[in-house]
Motif scaffolding. Structure first.
Motif, PDB file in Angstrom:
ATOM      1  N   LEU A 134       1.388  87.343 -54.909  1.00 15.41           N
ATOM      2  CA  LEU A 134       0.263  86.864 -55.720  1.00 15.41           C
ATOM      3  C   LEU A 134       0.000  85.378 -55.466  1.00 15.41           C
ATOM      4  O   LEU A 134      -1.155  84.941 -55.359  1.00 15.41           O
ATOM      5  N   LEU A 135       1.061  84.610 -55.352  1.00 15.08           N
ATOM      6  CA  LEU A 135       0.903  83.178 -55.059  1.00 15.08           C
ATOM      7  C   LEU A 135       0.237  82.976 -53.693  1.00 15.08           C
ATOM      8  O   LEU A 135      -0.620  82.100 -53.527  1.00 15.08           O
ATOM      9  N   ILE A 136       0.629  83.802 -52.744  1.00 15.10           N
ATOM     10  CA  ILE A 136       0.046  83.704 -51.394  1.00 15.10           C
ATOM     11  C   ILE A 136      -1.446  84.008 -51.464  1.00 15.10           C
ATOM     12  O   ILE A 136      -2.269  83.289 -50.899  1.00 15.10           O
ATOM     13  N   GLU A 137      -1.784  85.072 -52.193  1.00 15.39           N
ATOM     14  CA  GLU A 137      -3.197  85.453 -52.316  1.00 15.39           C
ATOM     15  C   GLU A 137      -4.023  84.352 -52.976  1.00 15.39           C
ATOM     16  O   GLU A 137      -5.145  84.085 -52.596  1.00 15.39           O
ATOM     17  N   ARG A 138      -3.426  83.704 -53.954  1.00 17.64           N
ATOM     18  CA  ARG A 138      -4.159  82.692 -54.702  1.00 17.64           C
ATOM     19  C   ARG A 138      -4.377  81.411 -53.914  1.00 17.64           C
ATOM     20  O   ARG A 138      -5.405  80.768 -54.039  1.00 17.64           O
ATOM     21  N   HIS A 139      -3.389  81.007 -53.155  1.00 17.04           N
ATOM     22  CA  HIS A 139      -3.425  79.628 -52.653  1.00 17.04           C
ATOM     23  C   HIS A 139      -3.554  79.472 -51.139  1.00 17.04           C
ATOM     24  O   HIS A 139      -3.850  78.369 -50.673  1.00 17.04           O
ATOM     25  N   THR A 140      -3.314  80.515 -50.381  1.00 14.09           N
ATOM     26  CA  THR A 140      -3.281  80.337 -48.925  1.00 14.09           C
ATOM     27  C   THR A 140      -4.612  79.811 -48.374  1.00 14.09           C
ATOM     28  O   THR A 140      -4.623  78.868 -47.571  1.00 14.09           O
ATOM     29  N   ASP A 141      -5.702  80.408 -48.793  1.00 12.29           N
ATOM     30  CA  ASP A 141      -6.998  80.010 -48.213  1.00 12.29           C
ATOM     31  C   ASP A 141      -7.308  78.539 -48.473  1.00 12.29           C
ATOM     32  O   ASP A 141      -7.776  77.821 -47.583  1.00 12.29           O
ATOM     33  N   LYS A 142      -7.052  78.109 -49.702  1.00 15.70           N
ATOM     34  CA  LYS A 142      -7.355  76.720 -50.054  1.00 15.70           C
ATOM     35  C   LYS A 142      -6.455  75.747 -49.292  1.00 15.70           C
ATOM     36  O   LYS A 142      -6.916  74.724 -48.786  1.00 15.70           O
ATOM     37  N   ILE A 143      -5.188  76.095 -49.215  1.00 18.61           N
ATOM     38  CA  ILE A 143      -4.249  75.209 -48.518  1.00 18.61           C
ATOM     39  C   ILE A 143      -4.600  75.161 -47.027  1.00 18.61           C
ATOM     40  O   ILE A 143      -4.620  74.095 -46.402  1.00 18.61           O
ATOM     41  N   TYR A 144      -4.893  76.319 -46.477  1.00 20.38           N
ATOM     42  CA  TYR A 144      -5.258  76.375 -45.052  1.00 20.38           C
ATOM     43  C   TYR A 144      -6.522  75.536 -44.791  1.00 20.38           C
ATOM     44  O   TYR A 144      -6.586  74.775 -43.833  1.00 20.38           O
ATOM     45  N   ALA A 145      -7.529  75.695 -45.679  1.00 22.83           N
ATOM     46  CA  ALA A 145      -8.780  74.949 -45.486  1.00 22.83           C
ATOM     47  C   ALA A 145      -8.520  73.446 -45.535  1.00 22.83           C
ATOM     48  O   ALA A 145      -9.043  72.683 -44.701  1.00 22.83           O
ATOM     49  N   GLY A 146      -7.715  73.011 -46.495  1.00 23.31           N
ATOM     50  CA  GLY A 146      -7.386  71.590 -46.589  1.00 23.31           C
ATOM     51  C   GLY A 146      -6.686  71.095 -45.332  1.00 23.31           C
ATOM     52  O   GLY A 146      -6.997  70.018 -44.804  1.00 23.31           O
TER      53      GLY A 146
END
Lengths: 201, 122
Positions: A28-40
């Protein structure tokens, strides 16, 4: 009436569970945060492979520290961004990246795939080039406040500087970007013909 | 007739144009395997932690066995010493016995009487 306790799915609760080996919480943490962290990370490093490495490294650090997570400290997302952005700054320092035109990303992505969509957008390409020429701290400020849509207060917490310092970095970054993009303005706003763009290039 | 922007409009226009460009600048999609790789990293960390726990636990178990054995050894030593010394005896001198039981060795009442007698005589 008996109220059933709602499961706590806050980030902080999920980190604690993940630290105890709960794979579903980690997912769930991966689903929530991966895209934002990757984009940054992409905004900071300028290429997809480096951004993916940075995102993976950020989460690896999270997994290694999850069992020690203390919720009374920084907000989880702030902490995660700080880890990611510090990693990116370290990488930029290791690469000895000079702030010059050479740092503009390659336009042609050797790997065909979704990245082509990105580079297909001329505005995005021009922006990536202009971003790459910003000093690291300015790029970080504009990445967090504009692209990641965080408040100046959140950005200040991540960068561990004052809000005023973030505002100053943002102002300088915007000024630099505006100057860099000014020659391309007709092109960026779509008022220049393709021939004119070719000539301009 | 179109109005040309006034000098005060210019920075606002520039800011708006910059915002528009910033808003439209996209990010390439990450590879499909990124999330899977991150989850695999989680599994790896958990596996390492389990292995680490098992090692420490094994050491602890061994330590527990060793400490139990040491305690048993000390107990056996104490028991043996007790058995060996249980029947041993040393001859006591009358003096030893005298000092061992002071009250038995001296009739305090008699001593007091003797002292009083002597004092009375003086």
């Amino acid at each position: 009436m008996v109220r059933l306790a709602q499961p706590d799915d806050s980030d902080e609760a999920l980190v604690r569970l993940a630290g105890r080996g709960d794979r579903a919480a980690a997912t769930l943490l991966i689903e929530r945060h991966t895209d934002k962290i990757y984009a940054g990370c992409f905004r900071m490093l300028g290429d997809r492979a480096s951004a993916e490495d940075a995102a993976q490294e950020t989460f690896l650090r999270l997994w290694k520290n999850a069992h020690r997570w203390k919720p009374q400290g920084a907000k989880f997302e702030t902490w995660l961004y700080r880890v990611a952005m510090n990693y990116c700054l370290d990488q930029l320092r290791k690469m000895g990246r000079e702030i010059n035109e050479d740092t503009i990303p390659e336009r042609a992505d050797p790997a065909p795939g979704p990245a082509d969509n990105y580079f297909a957008g001329e505005q995005s390409f021009a922006m990536a080039g202009a971003l790459a020429t910003l000093p690291d701290r300015q790029r970080l400020a504009i990445t967090l406040c504009h692209f990641q849509e965080l408040s100046n207060i959140e950005a200040a917490a991540i960068m561990e500087v004052s809000v005023e310092a973030v505002e100053s970095l943002l102002a300088r970054a915007r000024r630099t970007l505006r100057d860099r993009l000014a020659p391309m303005k007709p092109y960026l706003t779509g008022t220049m013909s393709d021939d004119a763009i070719t000539n301009a290039n | 007739m179109t109005q040309s922007p006034t000098p005060t409009d210019k920075p606002q226009e520039d800011a708006a144009a910059l915002n528009a460009v910033l808003n439209e600048a996209g990010v390439p999609e990450p590879s499909a395997s990124l999330k899977r790789d991150i989850l695999a990293a989680y599994d790896g960390v958990q596996q390492n932690r389990r292995t680490g726990f098992a090692r420490v636990s094994g050491l602890f178990d061994r330590f527990q066995v060793a400490s139990a054995a040491a305690l048993a050894g000390v107990s056996m030593l104490g028991l043996t010493a007790g058995v060996l010394t249980a029947n041993s005896s040393a001859a006591l001198s009358p003096e030893d016995e005298l000092y061992a039981y002071a009250e038995d060795g001296f009739d305090l009442a008699q001593l007091e009487d003797e002292e009083l007698d002597q004092w009375a005589r003086e």
